[in-house]
Scaffold this active site. Structure first.
Site, mmCIF file in Angstrom:
data_model
loop_
_atom_site.group_PDB
_atom_site.id
_atom_site.type_symbol
_atom_site.label_atom_id
_atom_site.label_comp_id
_atom_site.label_asym_id
_atom_site.label_seq_id
_atom_site.Cartn_x
_atom_site.Cartn_y
_atom_site.Cartn_z
ATOM 1 N N ASN A 13 0.748 -1.187 0.111
ATOM 2 C CA ASN A 13 0.092 -0.475 -0.078
ATOM 3 C C ASN A 13 0.633 1.273 0.121
ATOM 4 O OD1 ASN A 13 -2.034 -1.047 0.271
ATOM 5 N ND2 ASN A 13 -2.758 -0.982 2.610
ATOM 6 N N VAL A 14 1.665 1.389 0.604
ATOM 7 C CA VAL A 14 2.490 2.348 0.924
ATOM 8 C C VAL A 14 4.097 2.625 0.011
ATOM 9 C CG1 VAL A 14 4.710 3.569 2.430
ATOM 10 C CG2 VAL A 14 2.171 2.578 3.736
ATOM 11 N N ARG A 99 12.581 4.249 14.755
ATOM 12 C CA ARG A 99 11.967 5.032 15.454
ATOM 13 C C ARG A 99 12.374 6.512 16.659
ATOM 14 N NH1 ARG A 99 6.005 4.197 13.950
ATOM 15 N NH2 ARG A 99 5.986 3.729 11.426
ATOM 16 N N CYS A 130 1.201 6.988 11.335
ATOM 17 C CA CYS A 130 0.997 7.719 10.357
ATOM 18 C C CYS A 130 -0.473 8.400 11.809
ATOM 19 C CB CYS A 130 -0.294 6.590 9.309
ATOM 20 S SG CYS A 130 -0.735 5.049 10.588
ATOM 21 N N GLN A 157 -9.086 4.880 12.660
ATOM 22 C CA GLN A 157 -7.756 4.887 12.208
ATOM 23 C C GLN A 157 -8.378 3.417 10.825
ATOM 24 O OE1 GLN A 157 -4.752 4.957 14.992
ATOM 25 N NE2 GLN A 157 -4.370 3.687 13.526
ATOM 26 N N GLY A 161 -4.600 1.120 7.004
ATOM 27 C CA GLY A 161 -2.892 1.520 7.559
ATOM 28 C C GLY A 161 -3.204 0.119 8.165
ATOM 29 N N LYS A 214 3.291 4.969 20.792
ATOM 30 C CA LYS A 214 4.510 4.862 19.831
ATOM 31 C C LYS A 214 3.029 6.306 19.626
ATOM 32 C CE LYS A 214 3.966 0.732 16.452
ATOM 33 N NZ LYS A 214 3.431 0.025 15.370
ATOM 34 N N ARG A 235 -9.487 1.281 15.121
ATOM 35 C CA ARG A 235 -9.932 0.396 13.638
ATOM 36 C C ARG A 235 -11.308 0.713 13.777
ATOM 37 N NH1 ARG A 235 -5.573 0.620 11.148
ATOM 38 N NH2 ARG A 235 -4.394 -1.033 11.933
ATOM 39 N N HIS A 242 -7.669 8.527 7.740
ATOM 40 C CA HIS A 242 -7.293 8.640 9.095
ATOM 41 C C HIS A 242 -8.579 9.580 10.255
ATOM 42 C CE1 HIS A 242 -4.930 4.757 9.149
ATOM 43 N NE2 HIS A 242 -3.831 4.855 9.952
ATOM 44 N N ASN A 315 -3.991 8.738 5.487
ATOM 45 C CA ASN A 315 -3.115 7.974 6.197
ATOM 46 C C ASN A 315 -1.816 6.883 5.129
ATOM 47 O OD1 ASN A 315 -5.170 5.795 5.580
ATOM 48 N ND2 ASN A 315 -3.795 4.182 5.887
HETATM 49 N N1 LIG Z 1 -0.344 1.938 6.351
HETATM 50 C C1 LIG Z 1 0.114 2.758 6.857
HETATM 51 O O1 LIG Z 1 -1.526 3.430 6.770
HETATM 52 C C2 LIG Z 1 1.424 3.118 7.315
HETATM 53 C C3 LIG Z 1 2.303 4.093 7.872
HETATM 54 C C4 LIG Z 1 2.815 4.005 8.517
HETATM 55 C C5 LIG Z 1 4.040 3.425 8.704
HETATM 56 N N2 LIG Z 1 3.355 1.831 7.851
HETATM 57 C C6 LIG Z 1 4.866 1.075 7.740
HETATM 58 O O2 LIG Z 1 4.580 1.254 6.770
HETATM 59 C C7 LIG Z 1 5.028 -0.398 6.348
HETATM 60 C C8 LIG Z 1 4.285 -1.375 5.104
HETATM 61 O O3 LIG Z 1 3.283 -0.640 5.136
HETATM 62 P P1 LIG Z 1 2.015 -0.983 4.250
HETATM 63 O O4 LIG Z 1 1.022 -0.921 4.228
HETATM 64 O O5 LIG Z 1 2.052 -0.485 2.885
HETATM 65 O O6 LIG Z 1 2.202 -2.877 3.851
HETATM 66 P P2 LIG Z 1 1.696 -3.880 3.324
HETATM 67 O O7 LIG Z 1 0.385 -3.730 2.338
HETATM 68 O O8 LIG Z 1 1.311 -5.192 3.730
HETATM 69 O O9 LIG Z 1 2.713 -4.225 1.781
HETATM 70 C C9 LIG Z 1 3.773 -4.529 2.727
HETATM 71 C C10 LIG Z 1 5.361 -4.623 1.585
HETATM 72 O O10 LIG Z 1 6.578 -5.077 2.444
HETATM 73 C C11 LIG Z 1 7.050 -5.566 1.557
HETATM 74 N N3 LIG Z 1 7.800 -6.782 1.957
HETATM 75 C C12 LIG Z 1 7.391 -8.106 2.638
HETATM 76 N N4 LIG Z 1 8.436 -8.675 3.310
HETATM 77 C C13 LIG Z 1 9.700 -8.718 2.560
HETATM 78 C C14 LIG Z 1 10.877 -9.082 2.634
HETATM 79 N N5 LIG Z 1 11.399 -9.887 3.648
HETATM 80 N N6 LIG Z 1 11.483 -8.561 1.764
HETATM 81 C C15 LIG Z 1 11.650 -7.668 0.971
HETATM 82 N N7 LIG Z 1 9.795 -7.451 1.225
HETATM 83 C C16 LIG Z 1 8.758 -7.375 1.802
HETATM 84 C C17 LIG Z 1 5.917 -6.946 0.186
HETATM 85 O O11 LIG Z 1 6.150 -7.520 -0.750
HETATM 86 P P3 LIG Z 1 5.554 -8.925 -0.914
HETATM 87 O O12 LIG Z 1 3.966 -8.238 -1.992
HETATM 88 O O13 LIG Z 1 6.627 -9.020 -1.422
HETATM 89 O O14 LIG Z 1 4.815 -9.746 0.176
HETATM 90 C C18 LIG Z 1 5.634 -5.323 0.429
HETATM 91 O O15 LIG Z 1 5.209 -5.066 -0.856
HETATM 92 C C19 LIG Z 1 5.012 -0.599 7.477
HETATM 93 O O16 LIG Z 1 6.301 -0.934 8.260
HETATM 94 C C20 LIG Z 1 4.332 -0.404 8.257
HETATM 95 O O17 LIG Z 1 3.938 0.485 9.840
HETATM 96 C C21 LIG Z 1 1.819 1.956 7.870
#
Ligand SMILES: NC(=O)c1ccc[n+]([C@@H]2O[C@H](COP(=O)([O-])OP(=O)(O)OC[C@H]3O[C@@H](n4cnc5c(N)ncnc54)[C@H](OP(=O)(O)O)[C@@H]3O)[C@@H](O)[C@H]2O)c1
Length: 343
Positions: A13-14, A99, A130, A157, A161, A214, A235, A242, A315
């Site tokens: 997503n991010v 962080r 976020c 949220q 997220g 956090k 949630r 959010h 977010n």
């Molecule tokens: N969503 C939010 O609002 C938000 C806000 C602030 C911070 N964050 C943080 O941002 C991060 C990602 O969030 P997201 O929402 O984008 O999650 P997500 O949609 O679940 O995506 C996770 C990403 O990480 C990759 N990944 C997982 N395991 C991996 C590995 N071993 N090596 C390389 N890449 C790997 C996945 O690749 P594959 O597709 O190959 O599995 C995917 O591209 C998290 O740390 C989260 O806490 C999120």
């Protein structure tokens, strides 16, 4: 000549949002590499009008990469960010892994841009949670006018997220309710469709959750260690955006009109606050937008020097991808990002 940029978590997503924001804002990149796990090798992701083929993180050599936007969760970051940083590539990490490390700056450019220079100890910069990002964007200009003593925040949220799995779960459960299929639960601890869950991240010893902790710790680190913060993180069945109901206690009087004027001029803030039907922002309207929206600004009649505000933001953008790209721009604008590769 531009920079070589790696986006880790590019299928998430991010990560996807990071790619579109790098393109939208014309980040000075000569080359952008999309990285994820081996599962996604060869998957295609969009970067403006181009398509990038995703490569596995563990096969990428960072020696000629200038900057890495990391968004693949805490465990991946703990394993990879120090190694990438040691290769002279600056990591901006979206997870919570670094962080709270004193040697890693935690940055929201509208709030504490000057702290960014501290990144050289580890070559890592952390992006906040976020909920904290949008909260501090709204609090900072008010704190500059009248010192904030205490903040009570309740968050609403969205499921994005919790990553793409969170969005899928809300979609699948909502569909199941309508067609009378069994509602299956995987990612969330209780059903999220047509429900709200007062639990995000793990429980702490004092009964609060890690998400609530956090918000408290990160607000102190970025804004002011003297501010008292208490949070209830919930949630809600919203896909993106959010929302936060925030009660603020100041050390001197501040009227709702003064707060409205201050927030109207504050960087990153957009005030939508008419006392009429629909004269406020909802998370649905914030999706895809960059602003931190503030509505429902009013004095708290039960508190000396108290205000209530409603804060909403996308977010995936200000809470994650946009803030990360803004940090990268900050490094470029201050001449802190070195180019390693030849033209
Ligand atoms: N969503 C939010 O609002 C938000 C806000 C602030 C911070 N964050 C943080 O941002 C991060 C990602 O969030 P997201 O929402 O984008 O999650 P997500 O949609 O679940 O995506 C996770 C990403 O990480 C990759 N990944 C997982 N395991 C991996 C590995 N071993 N090596 C390389 N890449 C790997 C996945 O690749 P594959 O597709 O190959 O599995 C995917 O591209 C998290 O740390 C989260 O806490 C999120």
């Amino acid at each position: 000549m531009g920079y070589k940029v790696a986006v880790v978590g590019a299928t998430g997503n991010v990560g996807r949002e990071m790619l579109s924001i790098l393109d939208e804002r014309g980040f000075p990149a000569d080359e952008v590499v999309a990285l994820a796990s081996r599962r996604s090798q060869g998957t295609e992701v969009s970067f403006g009008d181009k398509t990038l083929k995703v490569k596995p993180l563990d096969q990428h050599d960072f020696h000629d990469t200038d900057i890495c936007l990391m968004s693949a969760g805490g465990e991946v970051s703990k394993q990879w960010s120090p190694k990438i940083g040691a290769q002279g590539c600056v990591v901006i990490d979206n997870s919570s892994a670094f962080r709270y490390d004193q040697d890693v700056p935690l940055i929201v450019p509208e709030v504490n841009a000057d702290a960014v220079s501290g990144f050289t100890k580890k070559n890592i910069i952390a992006n906040p949670n976020c909920s904290t990002a949008q909260l501090v964007v709204a609090l900072k200009p008010l704190h500059d006018f009248a010192t904030i003593k205490r903040v009570v925040v309740s968050t609403y949220q969205s499921v994005s997220g919790a990553g793409k799995e969170g969005m899928d779960e809300l979609f699948q459960q909502s569909r199941a309710v309508f067609v009378a299929d069994p509602v299956e639960r995987k990612k969330f601890t209780k059903r999220i469709a047509f429900n709200v869950i007062p639990h995000i991240d793990v429980f702490m010893e004092d009964g609060s959750t890690k998400e609530e902790w956090k918000v408290m710790v990160e607000t102190k680190k970025m804004l002011d260690p003297k501010i008292k913060v208490t949070c209830t993180a919930v949630r809600v069945p919203v896909f993106i955006g959010h929302s936060e109901a925030v009660n603020i206690e100041f050390d001197k009087p501040i009227t709702a009109d003064e707060a409205r004027d201050i927030l109207r001029q504050a960087p990153g803030c957009l005030v939508i606050d008419k006392h009429e039907d629909g004269g406020y922002i909802t998370p649905y309207e914030s999706a895809g937008e960059d602003a931190t929206y503030i509505s429902r600004i009013r004095e708290d009649q039960t508190l000396e020097n108290g205000l209530n505000i409603w804060v909403v933001s996308d977010n995936l953008r200000k809470g994650a991808a946009l803030n990360t790209v803004q940090i990268a721009e900050l490094l470029v604008n201050r001449g802190l990002l070195k180019q390693k590769h030849a033209a």
